[in-house]
Design an enzyme around this catalytic site. Sequence first.
Site, PDB file in Angstrom:
ATOM      1  N   TYR A 209       0.866  -1.173   0.000  1.00 12.79           N
ATOM      2  CA  TYR A 209       0.000   0.000   0.000  1.00 12.79           C
ATOM      3  C   TYR A 209       0.908   1.230   0.000  1.00 12.79           C
ATOM      4  O   TYR A 209       1.541   1.548   1.009  1.00 12.79           O
ATOM      5  CB  TYR A 209      -0.898   0.014   1.234  1.00 12.79           C
ATOM      6  CG  TYR A 209      -2.161  -0.781   1.102  1.00 12.79           C
ATOM      7  CD1 TYR A 209      -3.392  -0.144   0.981  1.00 12.79           C
ATOM      8  CD2 TYR A 209      -2.136  -2.168   1.095  1.00 12.79           C
ATOM      9  CE1 TYR A 209      -4.570  -0.873   0.864  1.00 12.79           C
ATOM     10  CE2 TYR A 209      -3.311  -2.905   0.970  1.00 12.79           C
ATOM     11  CZ  TYR A 209      -4.518  -2.248   0.862  1.00 12.79           C
ATOM     12  OH  TYR A 209      -5.676  -2.972   0.736  1.00 12.79           O
ATOM     13  N   HIS A 390     -17.022  -3.477  -2.367  1.00 11.29           N
ATOM     14  CA  HIS A 390     -15.641  -3.967  -2.339  1.00 11.29           C
ATOM     15  C   HIS A 390     -15.450  -5.101  -1.334  1.00 11.29           C
ATOM     16  O   HIS A 390     -15.664  -4.931  -0.135  1.00 11.29           O
ATOM     17  CB  HIS A 390     -14.688  -2.826  -1.981  1.00 11.29           C
ATOM     18  CG  HIS A 390     -13.245  -3.228  -1.956  1.00 11.29           C
ATOM     19  ND1 HIS A 390     -12.560  -3.622  -3.087  1.00 11.29           N
ATOM     20  CD2 HIS A 390     -12.360  -3.315  -0.936  1.00 11.29           C
ATOM     21  CE1 HIS A 390     -11.312  -3.912  -2.770  1.00 11.29           C
ATOM     22  NE2 HIS A 390     -11.161  -3.736  -1.474  1.00 11.29           N
TER      23      HIS A 390
END
Length: 618
Positions: A209, A390
């Site tokens: 990330y 999601h």
Amino acid sequence: MSCALFFRLFMFLALIAPSLGNRLGLTSRLRFSRFLDPSNVVFLRWDIDLKAEIITFELQVRTAGWVGLGIKNRYTNVGSDLVVGGVLPDGNVYFSDQHLVDDDTLEEDRSQDAELQGLTEDAGYTTMRFSRPFRSCDPHDLDITSDTVRVLAAFGLDDTLKLDRERTFVKSIFLLQVVHPDDLDYPEDTIIHDLEITEFLIPEDDTTYACTFLPLPIVNKKHHIYKFEPKLIYHNETMVHHILVYACGNASVLPKGISDCYGADPAFSLCSQVIVGWAVGGTSYQFPDDVGISIGTPLDPQWIRLEIHYSNFHNLPGVYDSSGIRVYYSSQLRKYDMGVLQLGFFTFPIHFIPPGAESFMSYGLCKTDKFEEMNGVPFPDIQVYGYLLHTHLAGRALQAVQYRNGTQLRTICKDDSYDFNLQETRDLPSRVEIKPGDELLVECHYQTLDRDSMTFGGPSTINEMCLVFLFYYPRNNISSCMGYPDIIYVAHELGEEASDSMEGIMAINNVEWTPESIKKAEKACKEAQQMVIIKTIDEVVENTTGWIPDITPPPRGPCLESSGGKVEPQDKTPAGFRAAPMALSGSSIATLKRLPLATFLLVQGTLSWLLAMLQPGN
């Protein structure tokens, strides 16, 4: 005698003329389109009539043989419905509503629920256009819903109706789109601005990330961002899992550079109010003409956090990336400033999914009764117009449900056929109003039959998430509202000892998972008290508690009676059926009548006999 025969022949031709080579024009515009195969040989156009619940397809394939289009379920081709058609060498057409009885065998439906609008073969392409109900009364026809639909396309090199796996394709598509970008305004003074990471070396790790902080466009008066799209480097697009843009509160002290969003420096996880987002399978998205993201006023954020999730599963070295989000903005202002509310299950560390589960449900509760106090100013009713769902690879279905005064009000959005590889921002068919005090529940359905160890909530693709992003107006300061169950209660229900949350999740990891213990864990998670965490754009956090309400599935609407074939009594569903409209397709073009191949041969033989009878001397 000859005159009488000629008159009979004329009348016979008048009756069957539509069946013999009548080529209908394919004129009306279908708004949506997609290639269904990697080689761009199979091209689909479609459009919908929400009021009549009719969808029109146009399939164009580079072939001189038969073509087919239909719907399949997630796991198997068996039971898929497939509408097939083509043009014979003599110019006659054939067309039929069929279904797969096994992987290779087609059988004609007793009820013919597809209405042919045109079939042509020219310039090396066969083009078939037809319409069908969203939901017919034929059990062999799969429903077309607001879920992701797995569209099945097939074709042959000639008119022999035989399935070939090399010429059979499946594509996940959200068919019931209500807005096309061409229908929206495109301001003449549009300015484009890229929010991107530059020449970032992707680590040789499965999951990364990467976060950086960037200024929004600097303008001297209010503007609106009205569209965004992903900016992906061609060879790296399979490594980019999602891109999120978070608005930062103007009081935030932001770090510089690029670093791990959730690593050693917690400052890189600042700014939690999503304003736009892209995930695998998504494309560009343009807001409705009356809403936009406000920039340029003292109340608007000046900086954003750009978050890019990389999945480098092959651990490739030396890969640099410059991905990001491209935004389009204009001084032509919209009526409303929009916001995004993040709902769902608080991802870490409590979320767990047992291995070997045919089905496992997780729940995240949002209670809005503290929203006004946390917002700092009166909290107006909000209007939700779009959403993004999601989960990761174990996700099978999601839904967000609204409650008011303890009563289920509606399902805001759902997808019972979720596909990880098609995550896109979708418009609601009508806007949904949320009032202060409403409760919002997110339910996620998982399957882990392919896993032999526990799946935990977390950032990696092999971890899990359960999130719903609601796009709404007018904007407020609430960024997220998410829940998780009392894990100590869950551990105790599974026969494990625990005195705090970390002990609870460690104890659950020791459970021997069987179908019985899986269902017991699911039941305990639903019955446990929910801890609800609410966060604002300025990182103010409030906690509350609540209980998971029951979800009542909405009733299925009536099916549409076939106008192309007889509906047997056993085909009518319990929800009832309604008569088909006069023109199923809604088109002014007359529907092409079609005959089976055996009938074509009979007709041709009869015509030959009649013509022979008209010859002199007969």
